[in-house]
Design an enzyme around this catalytic site. Sequence first.
Site, PDB file in Angstrom:
ATOM      1  N   ASN A  11      12.634  -2.877  57.070  1.00 53.34           N
ATOM      2  CA  ASN A  11      13.964  -2.309  57.302  1.00 53.34           C
ATOM      3  C   ASN A  11      13.877  -0.835  56.931  1.00 53.34           C
ATOM      4  OD1 ASN A  11      16.639  -1.546  57.376  1.00 53.34           O
ATOM      5  ND2 ASN A  11      17.386  -3.166  56.041  1.00 53.34           N
ATOM      6  N   ARG A  93      14.098  -4.688  61.546  1.00 50.71           N
ATOM      7  CA  ARG A  93      15.547  -4.642  61.712  1.00 50.71           C
ATOM      8  C   ARG A  93      15.888  -3.417  62.539  1.00 50.71           C
ATOM      9  NH1 ARG A  93      20.168  -2.167  57.944  1.00 50.71           N
ATOM     10  NH2 ARG A  93      21.961  -3.082  58.961  1.00 50.71           N
ATOM     11  N   HIS A 182      25.755  -6.461  61.278  1.00 53.42           N
ATOM     12  CA  HIS A 182      25.432  -7.499  60.281  1.00 53.42           C
ATOM     13  C   HIS A 182      25.136  -8.840  60.963  1.00 53.42           C
ATOM     14  CE1 HIS A 182      28.109  -5.089  57.275  1.00 53.42           C
ATOM     15  NE2 HIS A 182      26.847  -4.716  57.149  1.00 53.42           N
ATOM     16  N   ARG A 243      33.849   3.453  53.956  1.00 53.27           N
ATOM     17  CA  ARG A 243      34.394   3.533  55.315  1.00 53.27           C
ATOM     18  C   ARG A 243      35.828   3.025  55.332  1.00 53.27           C
ATOM     19  NH1 ARG A 243      29.444   0.259  57.290  1.00 53.27           N
ATOM     20  NH2 ARG A 243      27.760   1.784  57.203  1.00 53.27           N
ATOM     21  N   GLU A 386      18.990 -11.961  55.173  1.00 52.70           N
ATOM     22  CA  GLU A 386      18.724 -11.313  56.451  1.00 52.70           C
ATOM     23  C   GLU A 386      17.231 -11.187  56.726  1.00 52.70           C
ATOM     24  OE1 GLU A 386      21.800  -8.003  57.299  1.00 52.70           O
ATOM     25  OE2 GLU A 386      21.862  -8.250  55.117  1.00 52.70           O
TER      26      GLU A 386
END
Length: 407
Positions: A11, A93, A182, A243, A386
């Site tokens: 990643n 990823r 996600h 955010r 993940e």
Amino acid sequence: MSEGTRVLVLNAGSSSVKYQLIDMLDGARLAAGLVERIGESAGRLAHTPRAGGRRELRQVFPDHFAALKAVAEELAADGLGLDSPDLAAIGHRVVHGGKRFTEPTVITDEVLKEIRRLIPVAPLHNPANITGIEVARALRPDLPQVAVFDTAFHASMPEYSARYAIDKAVADEHRVRRYGFHGTSHQYVSRATARLLGKDPAEVNVIVLHLGNGASASAVSGGRCVDTSMGLTPLEGLVMGTRSGDIDAGVVFHLHRVGGLSVDEIDDLLNRRSGLRGLCGENDMREIMRRAEEGDADARLAFDSYVHRLRKYIGGYYAVLGRVDAIAFTAGVGENAAPVRAAATAGLEELGIAVDPELNSVRSGEARIISPAYSRVAVAVVPTDEELEIARQAFALVHREAGSSED
């Protein structure tokens, strides 16, 4: 192709690389680590092999090639080198796959070109993902490299969910639609929740709440995503660490025309100086809960706003699904912040949703039900994985393709 059973998951961020080496025979982590501050004057590599004995290397990593070369050396020191015949693939990823990439994909020059073409809709993520791919291909050009896309799981959304209600021709020309993010987490957690209930994923409707510094919700019906909170970018949806989540698009025009802010300044405001941090100056939920308990009004506002948005999405996705079998909390906040889980589900008994205070207070790394036995909707805490999901998808793809080539 290699008969190996191991997958290296990478990643790559703009100044970091997270990695895990996973044996697909049993899902065991053979090694894991993080290189950070790449390109800066004081880099750090933290490496933890399965046998324990965490090692830390502090030196300058001028670029991602140097960082991944150091990772390869650390793995080799444990007898797990990148040249090992046990390595079947490297799984990457990749945040944005657009409409084209809806499945894990073996990376070719053409695939890489398309990922690069998607940079305008993922300017913070895809460039770093591309760098990781390019370096890994240089280190092992003979090995299958597989891209697993954050957006792929959400590609099953119906058009009426994925479309924004703007001029269709303009939207199509500029690839403006809701992609979601996600995805590997939502896919893994929805499937793991079905297992927790002792059911086939095809039989289960789940609302997944992935609550980390970035946060998103999804409505999963029979193993397929039918709606998700993030959109063209990861800015839409829930209140997040930095955010804003959902916001009237007119705010952008107002800040530009009346406030005199440039487009870049507004981008920075909404992505990095909003959400929890914008409301109380802090984006760590642990600190926010502590401050709120001590009577800090800004922290209380941030917590309540965060929970209010969660409840709106729970209710909205309940309506979208029609029947909900489970609500699954996952990621850093979802797995560890019991007060968030309690507040997000409080007062929803008429919907069949309740949380047992004693079960909710238990800290555990295991998937578990925290709702009382009488609750019509199971409320679960399901740790996400993940990296394992990426490894599974990459491993399945290379073996499927190897089987096809032998036919």
